[in-house]
Design a protein around this motif. Structure first.
Motif, PDB file in Angstrom:
ATOM      1  N   GLU A 176       0.844  -1.183   0.000  1.00 34.24           N
ATOM      2  CA  GLU A 176       0.000   0.000   0.000  1.00 34.24           C
ATOM      3  C   GLU A 176       0.884   1.239   0.000  1.00 34.24           C
ATOM      4  O   GLU A 176       2.100   1.152   0.136  1.00 34.24           O
ATOM      5  N   SER A 177       0.249   2.399  -0.073  1.00 37.31           N
ATOM      6  CA  SER A 177       0.997   3.646  -0.158  1.00 37.31           C
ATOM      7  C   SER A 177       0.608   4.564   1.000  1.00 37.31           C
ATOM      8  O   SER A 177      -0.539   4.537   1.464  1.00 37.31           O
ATOM      9  N   TYR A 178       1.573   5.367   1.456  1.00 34.93           N
ATOM     10  CA  TYR A 178       1.398   6.178   2.669  1.00 34.93           C
ATOM     11  C   TYR A 178       1.557   7.675   2.410  1.00 34.93           C
ATOM     12  O   TYR A 178       1.986   8.412   3.284  1.00 34.93           O
ATOM     13  N   GLY A 179       1.246   8.106   1.219  1.00 34.32           N
ATOM     14  CA  GLY A 179       1.424   9.521   0.879  1.00 34.32           C
ATOM     15  C   GLY A 179       0.285  10.389   1.393  1.00 34.32           C
ATOM     16  O   GLY A 179      -0.716   9.904   1.945  1.00 34.32           O
ATOM     17  N   ASP A 180       0.415  11.705   1.168  1.00 34.64           N
ATOM     18  CA  ASP A 180      -0.599  12.660   1.628  1.00 34.64           C
ATOM     19  C   ASP A 180      -1.958  12.379   0.983  1.00 34.64           C
ATOM     20  O   ASP A 180      -2.993  12.430   1.649  1.00 34.64           O
ATOM     21  N   ALA A 181      -1.949  12.088  -0.324  1.00 39.04           N
ATOM     22  CA  ALA A 181      -3.222  11.841  -1.020  1.00 39.04           C
ATOM     23  C   ALA A 181      -3.867  10.547  -0.520  1.00 39.04           C
ATOM     24  O   ALA A 181      -5.092  10.460  -0.389  1.00 39.04           O
ATOM     25  N   ASP A 182      -3.035   9.548  -0.206  1.00 41.81           N
ATOM     26  CA  ASP A 182      -3.573   8.290   0.331  1.00 41.81           C
ATOM     27  C   ASP A 182      -4.239   8.548   1.682  1.00 41.81           C
ATOM     28  O   ASP A 182      -5.302   8.011   1.978  1.00 41.81           O
ATOM     29  N   ARG A 183      -3.570   9.389   2.500  1.00 39.14           N
ATOM     30  CA  ARG A 183      -4.118   9.681   3.825  1.00 39.14           C
ATOM     31  C   ARG A 183      -5.466  10.398   3.691  1.00 39.14           C
ATOM     32  O   ARG A 183      -6.420  10.080   4.409  1.00 39.14           O
ATOM     33  N   THR A 184      -5.548  11.327   2.745  1.00 38.60           N
ATOM     34  CA  THR A 184      -6.822  12.030   2.531  1.00 38.60           C
ATOM     35  C   THR A 184      -7.919  11.032   2.138  1.00 38.60           C
ATOM     36  O   THR A 184      -9.047  11.104   2.627  1.00 38.60           O
ATOM     37  N   ARG A 185      -7.563  10.109   1.262  1.00 42.35           N
ATOM     38  CA  ARG A 185      -8.577   9.116   0.851  1.00 42.35           C
ATOM     39  C   ARG A 185      -8.987   8.223   2.026  1.00 42.35           C
ATOM     40  O   ARG A 185     -10.156   7.846   2.170  1.00 42.35           O
ATOM     41  N   PHE A 186      -8.029   7.896   2.882  1.00 37.71           N
ATOM     42  CA  PHE A 186      -8.338   7.110   4.089  1.00 37.71           C
ATOM     43  C   PHE A 186      -9.289   7.902   4.998  1.00 37.71           C
ATOM     44  O   PHE A 186     -10.295   7.374   5.498  1.00 37.71           O
ATOM     45  N   GLN A 187      -8.996   9.182   5.172  1.00 38.29           N
ATOM     46  CA  GLN A 187      -9.849  10.027   6.024  1.00 38.29           C
ATOM     47  C   GLN A 187     -11.261  10.108   5.449  1.00 38.29           C
ATOM     48  O   GLN A 187     -12.257  10.029   6.188  1.00 38.29           O
ATOM     49  N   ASP A 188     -11.349  10.229   4.129  1.00 42.90           N
ATOM     50  CA  ASP A 188     -12.679  10.285   3.496  1.00 42.90           C
ATOM     51  C   ASP A 188     -13.427   8.961   3.694  1.00 42.90           C
ATOM     52  O   ASP A 188     -14.642   8.937   3.900  1.00 42.90           O
ATOM     53  N   TYR A 213     -10.075  13.557  17.935  1.00 45.90           N
ATOM     54  CA  TYR A 213      -9.969  14.310  16.672  1.00 45.90           C
ATOM     55  C   TYR A 213     -11.059  15.371  16.601  1.00 45.90           C
ATOM     56  O   TYR A 213     -12.217  15.099  16.898  1.00 45.90           O
ATOM     57  N   GLN A 214     -10.632  16.555  16.156  1.00 45.01           N
ATOM     58  CA  GLN A 214     -11.598  17.649  15.938  1.00 45.01           C
ATOM     59  C   GLN A 214     -11.869  17.841  14.454  1.00 45.01           C
ATOM     60  O   GLN A 214     -12.780  18.565  14.066  1.00 45.01           O
ATOM     61  N   ASP A 215     -11.038  17.227  13.625  1.00 45.07           N
ATOM     62  CA  ASP A 215     -11.150  17.404  12.169  1.00 45.07           C
ATOM     63  C   ASP A 215     -10.721  16.085  11.513  1.00 45.07           C
ATOM     64  O   ASP A 215      -9.742  15.471  11.954  1.00 45.07           O
ATOM     65  N   TRP A 216     -11.438  15.683  10.485  1.00 41.03           N
ATOM     66  CA  TRP A 216     -11.083  14.428   9.802  1.00 41.03           C
ATOM     67  C   TRP A 216      -9.639  14.458   9.299  1.00 41.03           C
ATOM     68  O   TRP A 216      -8.974  13.434   9.260  1.00 41.03           O
ATOM     69  N   ARG A 217      -9.162  15.651   8.933  1.00 39.92           N
ATOM     70  CA  ARG A 217      -7.809  15.771   8.365  1.00 39.92           C
ATOM     71  C   ARG A 217      -6.706  15.554   9.399  1.00 39.92           C
ATOM     72  O   ARG A 217      -5.539  15.472   9.054  1.00 39.92           O
ATOM     73  N   GLN A 218      -7.080  15.479  10.667  1.00 37.42           N
ATOM     74  CA  GLN A 218      -6.061  15.219  11.707  1.00 37.42           C
ATOM     75  C   GLN A 218      -5.724  13.726  11.823  1.00 37.42           C
ATOM     76  O   GLN A 218      -4.743  13.360  12.471  1.00 37.42           O
ATOM     77  N   ILE A 219      -6.547  12.888  11.222  1.00 37.54           N
ATOM     78  CA  ILE A 219      -6.375  11.441  11.455  1.00 37.54           C
ATOM     79  C   ILE A 219      -5.158  10.939  10.673  1.00 37.54           C
ATOM     80  O   ILE A 219      -5.079  11.105   9.460  1.00 37.54           O
ATOM     81  N   PRO A 220      -4.194  10.327  11.358  1.00 36.80           N
ATOM     82  CA  PRO A 220      -2.993   9.861  10.676  1.00 36.80           C
ATOM     83  C   PRO A 220      -3.171   8.442  10.123  1.00 36.80           C
ATOM     84  O   PRO A 220      -4.220   7.819  10.319  1.00 36.80           O
ATOM     85  N   ILE A 221      -2.143   7.966   9.441  1.00 38.87           N
ATOM     86  CA  ILE A 221      -2.068   6.544   9.082  1.00 38.87           C
ATOM     87  C   ILE A 221      -1.104   5.896  10.065  1.00 38.87           C
ATOM     88  O   ILE A 221      -0.011   6.415  10.294  1.00 38.87           O
ATOM     89  N   GLU A 222      -1.516   4.790  10.658  1.00 35.54           N
ATOM     90  CA  GLU A 222      -0.596   3.977  11.466  1.00 35.54           C
ATOM     91  C   GLU A 222      -0.701   2.552  10.946  1.00 35.54           C
ATOM     92  O   GLU A 222      -1.792   2.088  10.656  1.00 35.54           O
ATOM     93  N   ASN A 223       0.437   1.883  10.850  1.00 37.13           N
ATOM     94  CA  ASN A 223       0.345   0.511  10.342  1.00 37.13           C
ATOM     95  C   ASN A 223       0.965  -0.507  11.283  1.00 37.13           C
ATOM     96  O   ASN A 223       1.028  -1.681  10.973  1.00 37.13           O
ATOM     97  N   ASN A 224       1.441  -0.054  12.436  1.00 32.40           N
ATOM     98  CA  ASN A 224       2.124  -1.007  13.300  1.00 32.40           C
ATOM     99  C   ASN A 224       1.844  -0.740  14.774  1.00 32.40           C
ATOM    100  O   ASN A 224       1.437  -1.622  15.515  1.00 32.40           O
ATOM    101  N   LEU A 230      -7.710   2.595  14.936  1.00 38.07           N
ATOM    102  CA  LEU A 230      -7.071   3.191  13.762  1.00 38.07           C
ATOM    103  C   LEU A 230      -6.339   2.120  12.949  1.00 38.07           C
ATOM    104  O   LEU A 230      -6.457   2.052  11.719  1.00 38.07           O
ATOM    105  N   LEU A 231      -5.606   1.270  13.653  1.00 37.10           N
ATOM    106  CA  LEU A 231      -4.844   0.216  12.977  1.00 37.10           C
ATOM    107  C   LEU A 231      -5.770  -0.698  12.166  1.00 37.10           C
ATOM    108  O   LEU A 231      -5.512  -0.998  10.998  1.00 37.10           O
ATOM    109  N   LEU A 232      -6.853  -1.136  12.829  1.00 36.25           N
ATOM    110  CA  LEU A 232      -7.748  -2.082  12.161  1.00 36.25           C
ATOM    111  C   LEU A 232      -8.432  -1.424  10.960  1.00 36.25           C
ATOM    112  O   LEU A 232      -8.570  -2.035   9.898  1.00 36.25           O
ATOM    113  N   ASN A 233      -8.818  -0.156  11.132  1.00 34.99           N
ATOM    114  CA  ASN A 233      -9.474   0.543  10.025  1.00 34.99           C
ATOM    115  C   ASN A 233      -8.524   0.778   8.861  1.00 34.99           C
ATOM    116  O   ASN A 233      -8.941   0.721   7.700  1.00 34.99           O
ATOM    117  N   TRP A 234      -7.266   1.042   9.165  1.00 40.26           N
ATOM    118  CA  TRP A 234      -6.299   1.206   8.067  1.00 40.26           C
ATOM    119  C   TRP A 234      -6.217  -0.087   7.238  1.00 40.26           C
ATOM    120  O   TRP A 234      -6.289  -0.062   6.016  1.00 40.26           O
TER     121      TRP A 234
END
Ligand code: GLA
Ligand code: GLA
Length: 682
Positions: A176-188, A213-224, A230-234
């Motif tokens: 998978e990919s961990y870029g800014d656009a990927d994170r936005t798609r994950f948040q959406d 979280y106060q904003d969807w855009r604050q949610i990070p990607i964590e994979n480990n 958050l981990l399970l949803n990723w």
């Protein structure tokens, strides 16, 4: 039918064939032997020599083109598929069918240069680059557009080709990919799923460590390491995104090809970067790449991996790649013993495969995999293993009619769940607690006694099974709870293993003790869990043995729940406490095994499970070390025996049976090491 297609192909010019497909279907035998062939790496003048050698090995199909994007589209929009059409016709002249691979696992340099947003970002934040493969971003719209376009061109051109029998989308989805656009798609994706941040915050308990979280855009990607929700949803987002990545190509292929050209992708056994049930559901059939790597074949574990793959769509599957003796990617790339490549192929067929394909036919003269096993050498002539594969081709032709229309039919299912595996692997608590090993500790004795075992998801239909075993079913979703409860109430026999029923679909602890919502049905609960640093004795109706790694202390809450096993002297907490309990529920039952049992004790436990479920051991008198596989259907019952002992074994059969490989009918079979018999039982 195939012969007719070939005869016509000889008299019709190629252009006519491409535009006016023949109204005939190629004959595809019930058991297919294949090879991965890369015609783009060789001059066309060489193809005939390779295909002649393949035909002499009784190879029925080649898989081609899955990395050939730079040859099929050397510059943007410049599609060059004539060479592939020639390769398909050349194969056809040798009675060899073709599986086409879409090339999206290997984007060409022009593509990633012009559209750098298509490159994936590693989990450490670095962009991948050209020079290897799988450097694409699986969620990027531009990449999907370009991948769908080449797939469309291929499907338009070959969707009615009589010699094309199937499609493989991409190759071994992995990164998978961990870029800014990927994170936005994950948040959406999270926004669409949870609707409000209040809901997400509550379900993930983000008040913990001020994670709110106060904003969807604050949610990070964590994979480990991160919030378990958050981990399970990723991982679920990764799975959904592989599914939509695949569907993007699948839809355009399906729109252009005849339904007889079936579509798959090649998966990787126990690999767990995505939920294979999610990704499989749109495919026509499942397939996987079966590599031993180092050492020798373990037919039981390998057989379980076939069962896992058969369980993705609950039907026969293919081995899309397997090693011709050895690989190049392990630290010790030893060859499989002489005879065991053939035995390994029969292991696949016994567990429901319809095809075995060797990766690869011949090594490219350059490229990253020069040392990998092949069927012909750098000089283009057969390597020693070639004759063993040729024998397999002869086997498949002889045994195909007997196995046509058959599959593995099981009374026993073992449940496998990605949410649970992820949840445990992120918080093993004892590093030696491996969910796949835990599953295998049940699978092995059940396979020994029942022979046929299905491995399916916890939301698969269960009514056909007499016995269902759920090792380490840590995450219980509402659908799984409903499924399991209904199964028990309808008279099924359910066995839960350690760590089951602890968490919900958000990876949130249930506010009940394990097994959570199933605790009241069980009439017992887990009082406490213990990661073990010593061995603890356990004894009861399954005899006595040691427990290691993990132990749970059970407490009985219902008068009709019975103790089956009890812990001996241990850490004090477990002394004399229940280690396994069971409760009758109408004609069914629910059992919880809280201790990890050693092999002899687990065999006794499995024997008890069969008896409780009204099952008797299948073919109990076959000597140890002889692998037993059964396929049935179409009024036939086929028994496949393979001897993995280092010396001869004579097997006495319950009645005289014909070995379709030798034509001999007898009530005894003598097999050398790696010897195989394919017997008609009726
Ligand atoms: C530290 C931290 C606590 C908790 C414990 C766990 O002491 O201060 O918040 O994480 O470790 O052992
Ligand atoms: C995987 C890939 C193949 C090849 C083999 C080598 O299965 O799909 O392209 O690299 O590994 O073992």
């Amino acid at each position: 039918m195939k012969r007719l297609a070939i005869a016509l192909a000889l008299v019709l010019p190629l252009a006519t064939l491409a535009q006016a497909p023949l109204p005939v279907e190629p004959r595809t035998p019930p058991l297919l032997l294949g090879a991965a062939w890369y015609p783009e790496q060789w001059p066309e003048s060489r193809w005939d020599a390779d295909l002649t050698l393949m035909e002499q090995a009784h190879i029925h199909f080649v898989r081609v083109s899955e990395f050939a994007w730079s040859t099929m589209e050397p510059s943007e929009g410049n599609f060059q598929l004539d060479w592939l059409a020639h390769a398909i016709r050349a194969a056809e002249r040798h009675h060899i069918a073709v599986v086409l691979g879409t090339p999206s696992a290997a984007p060409p340099a022009w593509l990633t240069t012009k559209y750098p947003e298509t490159l994936r970002t590693n989990s450490n934040g670095q962009k991948d680059g050209h020079g290897n493969r799988q450097q694409f971003d699986w969620s990027d719209p531009k990449y999907r557009e370009l991948a769908a376009r080449i797939a469309t061109k291929m499907a338009e051109r070959f969707g009615h080709d009589p010699n094309v029998i199937g499609w493989q989308i991409d190759n071994e989805y992995a990164n998978e990919s961990y870029g800014d656009a990927d994170r936005t798609r994950f948040q959406d994706w999270l926004h669409a799923k949870y609707k409000t941040l209040d809901n997400l915050n509550a379900r993930w308990t983000t008040a913990y460590w001020s994670e709110t979280y106060q904003d969807w855009r604050q949610i990070p990607i964590e994979n480990n390491y991160g919030n378990p929700g958050l981990l399970l949803n990723w991982r679920q987002f990764v799975s959904d995104t592989w599914r939509s990545y695949q569907k993007n190509q699948l839809d355009v292929i399906r729109a252009h090809v005849e339904p007889r050209q079936r579509i798959t992708t090649n998966m990787m056994g126990w690999f767990d970067a995505y939920d294979h049930y999610t990704v499989s559901q749109d495919l026509d059939f499942a397939s996987w790449d079966d590599y031993v790597g180092s050492g020798q074949l373990d037919p039981i574990r390998n057989g379980a991996t076939h069962d896992l793959t058969r369980g993705f769509l609950r039907k026969n599957f293919w081995v899309m790649e397997t090693q011709p003796g050895f690989v190049n990617w392990h630290s010790d790339n030893n060859i499989l013993n002489k005879g065991s490549v053939r035995a390994m192929a029969w292991n696949a067929i016994g567990h429901g495969s319809e095809a075995v394909e060797y990766w690869q036919w011949r090594s490219a003269l350059n490229g990253q995999e020069q040392y990998h096993g092949t069927l012909v050498g750098a000089d283009g002539t057969p390597v020693p293993l070639y004759t063993e594969v040729q024998q397999l081709g002869v086997d498949f032709d002889k045994a195909g009619p007997a196995l046509a229309g058959t599959t593995v039919q099981s009374d026993v299912a073992v449940l496998q769940d990605y949410n649970s595996r992820w949840a445990i692997n992120w918080q093993r608590h004892n590093r030696d607690f491996d969910p796949v090993n835990s599953l295998m500790s049940y699978y092995k004795p059940l396979h020994q006694l029942a022979r046929s075992v299905d491995i399916v998801s916890d939301i698969a239909p269960l009514s056909r099974y007499k016995l269902v075993v759920a090792p380490a079913l840590n995450v219980l979703t509402p659908e799984a709870i409903t499924n399991l409860e209904a199964y028990v109430r309808a008279g099924g026999h359910l066995v839960l293993g350690q760590r089951s029923g602890m968490k919900d679909e958000d990876n949130t602890l249930y506010p009940q003790r394990q097994p959570g919502p199933l605790a009241s049905l069980l009439g017992a609960r887990v009082e406490e869990f213990y990661a073990l640093d010593t061995t603890i004795p356990v004894s009861g109706v399954w005899g006595s043995g040691p427990t290691t790694i993990w132990a749970e202390q059970l407490g009985i809450t219902s008068p009709d729940t019975k103790t089956l096993m009890t812990y001996g002297k241990s850490n004090g907490w477990l002394d004399g406490q229940p280690a396994a309990v069971t409760r009758q529920v109408g004609k069914g039952s629910i059992t919880y095994i809280a201790a990890s049992l050693d092999e002899p004790t687990m065999l006794k436990a499995a024997s008890w499970m069969l008896k409780e479920s009204g099952l008797t051991p299948t073919l109990p008198n076959i000597p140890e070390g002889v692998d037993v596989a059964l396929r049935s259907g179409d009024g036939k019952q086929i028994l496949i025996l393979t001897n993995y002992n280092p010396d001869l074994r004579t097997i006495t059969l319950p009645n005289a049976m014909e070995d379709v490989l030798t034509g001999i009918k007898s009530s005894t079979v003598t097999l050398p090491q790696y010897g195989v018999a394919v017997l008609r039982m009726n």
